[in-house]
Design an enzyme around this catalytic site. Sequence first.
Site, short mmCIF file in Angstrom:
data_model
loop_
_atom_site.label_atom_id
_atom_site.label_comp_id
_atom_site.label_asym_id
_atom_site.label_seq_id
_atom_site.Cartn_x
_atom_site.Cartn_y
_atom_site.Cartn_z
N SER A 28 23.93 19.13 12.80
CA SER A 28 24.53 17.80 12.88
C SER A 28 25.76 17.70 11.97
O SER A 28 26.87 17.45 12.43
CB SER A 28 23.48 16.76 12.50
OG SER A 28 24.05 15.48 12.40
N ASP A 84 17.56 20.51 4.36
CA ASP A 84 17.24 20.47 2.94
C ASP A 84 16.09 21.39 2.54
O ASP A 84 16.13 22.02 1.49
CB ASP A 84 16.94 19.02 2.53
CG ASP A 84 18.17 18.14 2.69
OD1 ASP A 84 19.21 18.47 2.09
OD2 ASP A 84 18.11 17.14 3.43
N HIS A 109 23.92 16.13 0.48
CA HIS A 109 22.78 15.33 0.04
C HIS A 109 22.29 15.98 -1.26
O HIS A 109 22.32 17.20 -1.39
CB HIS A 109 21.70 15.34 1.14
CG HIS A 109 20.42 14.63 0.77
ND1 HIS A 109 20.41 13.43 0.09
CD2 HIS A 109 19.12 14.94 1.02
CE1 HIS A 109 19.14 13.04 -0.08
NE2 HIS A 109 18.35 13.94 0.47
N GLU A 196 15.71 5.57 3.66
CA GLU A 196 15.17 6.08 4.92
C GLU A 196 13.67 5.85 5.05
O GLU A 196 13.16 5.61 6.14
CB GLU A 196 15.55 7.55 5.15
CG GLU A 196 14.93 8.56 4.23
CD GLU A 196 15.67 9.89 4.19
OE1 GLU A 196 16.83 9.96 4.66
OE2 GLU A 196 15.11 10.88 3.69
P1 NAD Z 1 20.52 20.14 10.96
O1 NAD Z 1 19.06 20.29 10.99
O2 NAD Z 1 21.19 19.31 12.00
O3 NAD Z 1 21.27 21.52 11.04
C1 NAD Z 1 20.96 22.59 10.27
C2 NAD Z 1 21.66 23.85 10.75
O4 NAD Z 1 21.33 24.83 9.80
C3 NAD Z 1 21.17 24.39 12.08
O5 NAD Z 1 21.90 23.95 13.17
C4 NAD Z 1 21.37 25.85 11.85
O6 NAD Z 1 22.70 26.20 12.06
C5 NAD Z 1 21.03 26.04 10.41
N1 NAD Z 1 19.60 26.34 10.16
C6 NAD Z 1 18.52 25.67 10.63
N2 NAD Z 1 17.39 26.22 10.20
C7 NAD Z 1 17.75 27.27 9.44
C8 NAD Z 1 17.02 28.23 8.72
N3 NAD Z 1 15.68 28.23 8.71
N4 NAD Z 1 17.73 29.15 8.03
C9 NAD Z 1 19.08 29.16 8.05
N5 NAD Z 1 19.82 28.27 8.72
C10 NAD Z 1 19.17 27.34 9.40
O7 NAD Z 1 20.89 19.61 9.48
P2 NAD Z 1 21.78 18.36 9.09
O8 NAD Z 1 21.09 17.11 9.51
O9 NAD Z 1 23.18 18.60 9.50
O10 NAD Z 1 21.65 18.39 7.49
C11 NAD Z 1 22.45 19.23 6.70
C12 NAD Z 1 22.65 18.57 5.35
O11 NAD Z 1 23.39 17.36 5.54
C13 NAD Z 1 21.36 18.17 4.66
O12 NAD Z 1 21.53 18.33 3.28
C14 NAD Z 1 21.24 16.70 5.00
O13 NAD Z 1 20.47 15.97 4.06
C15 NAD Z 1 22.68 16.28 4.95
N6 NAD Z 1 23.02 15.06 5.67
C16 NAD Z 1 22.62 14.88 6.95
C17 NAD Z 1 22.98 13.74 7.64
C18 NAD Z 1 22.57 13.51 9.07
O14 NAD Z 1 22.76 12.41 9.56
N7 NAD Z 1 22.03 14.47 9.79
C19 NAD Z 1 23.81 12.79 7.02
C20 NAD Z 1 24.26 13.03 5.71
C21 NAD Z 1 23.85 14.17 5.06
MG MG Z 2 20.72 9.06 4.46
#
Ligand code: NAD
Ligand code: MG
Length: 347
Positions: A28, A84, A109, A196
């Site tokens: 994401s 995370d 985060h 959340e």
């Molecule tokens: P996500 O789950 O959408 O994506 C994670 C990506 O990491 C996957 O697409 C893959 O490329 C990789 N991945 C997944 N599993 C893995 C594994 N086991 N080993 C190695 N790589 C792996 O994550 P996200 O929601 O984009 O979150 C990423 C960070 O951004 C987190 O720290 C989250 O707290 C933060 N964040 C997310 C949002 C949100 O709305 N999604 C908003 C603000 C901050």
């Molecule tokens: Mg949040």
Amino acid sequence: MPATIYYEDDASLSTLMGYPIAVVGYGSQGHAHALNLRDSGCEVIVGLHEGSASRARARADGLRVESVADAARAARVVMILVPDHVQKRVYEESVAPHLEPGKTLMFAHGFNIHFGQIDPPAGVDVSMIAPKAPGDRLRELFEEGVGVPALIAIHQDASGAARETALAYAKGIGCLRAAVLETTFKEETETDLFGEQAVLCGGVSALIQAGFETLVEAGYQPESAYFECLHEMKLIVDLIYEGGLSYMRYVVSDTAEYGDYTAGPQIINSSVREAMKGLLGRIQDGSFAREWMAENEAGRERFLAMRQAAQTSQIETVGQELRNMMPWLRKGKGAAVPAATPAQVGD
Ligand code: NAD
Ligand code: MG
């Protein structure tokens, strides 16, 4: 003390030029950060493990993809955007060995830094740019020429330029076009988890579900209960988002507004407020973080069982049928929830 807020003129993209930025993860947030940075003229390397399903997607989007270790080695700024609960492992195995002094480690985060899961070496800058929107929205608004607001926090300023680098990164992903608010890793992590759990995800879902079940148990049609307690939520939230609580109350009927003032505090009463304080305490003292890490280490059995039960509850089956009759609600992304399988998380 008034909040410190940064805007477009508070950073220069030139701070990021001349060396690659590693974006680790392409989910994401990852895809939005990588594409926005690239379109801002930055050199981006997406770091993904060999078997990652995201590799093909990142390449199709025209990005350079390397292993996490190679990306971290080549870059001076490394942004960690894997989920995370896997960050500690990815960091220790593939990022830490390449964090020479002078580099910058970034997060979206604060969880892993604040709760001590990741402890970076002294010579690196450690900062956070946390966009206050899902990745799709971050990308969408960037393409429209605007941006989503973000939080900035500095955990470690080894170079003396940690804030300058982080602000340049925020500019690269478009967040300075909106506003970037100064906070700390502690405040971001604790308020994010509380928000959340108590309000945005946990609170709203439980409120909707309790309202729905109260009507159904009283003998009303589940379809009516669904419309009243779930479907209309978006209309109300859109009004609140646009103009605050007062604007929502101005738009709804006086009957609805009167009921809002009198019933709201009866439902969200002092015992709910006490429960919220308890929840916040468990976030602040690290109990929640320990519980969630232990759940992941134990294979997520309880988590997946809760997901399964929630997905098959009555409000979800009724909702599925009703939404099938409203195909215009589906904008493609996020419409279908994949089946609850462990493979859903990560790839
Ligand atoms: P996500 O789950 O959408 O994506 C994670 C990506 O990491 C996957 O697409 C893959 O490329 C990789 N991945 C997944 N599993 C893995 C594994 N086991 N080993 C190695 N790589 C792996 O994550 P996200 O929601 O984009 O979150 C990423 C960070 O951004 C987190 O720290 C989250 O707290 C933060 N964040 C997310 C949002 C949100 O709305 N999604 C908003 C603000 C901050
Ligand atoms: Mg949040």
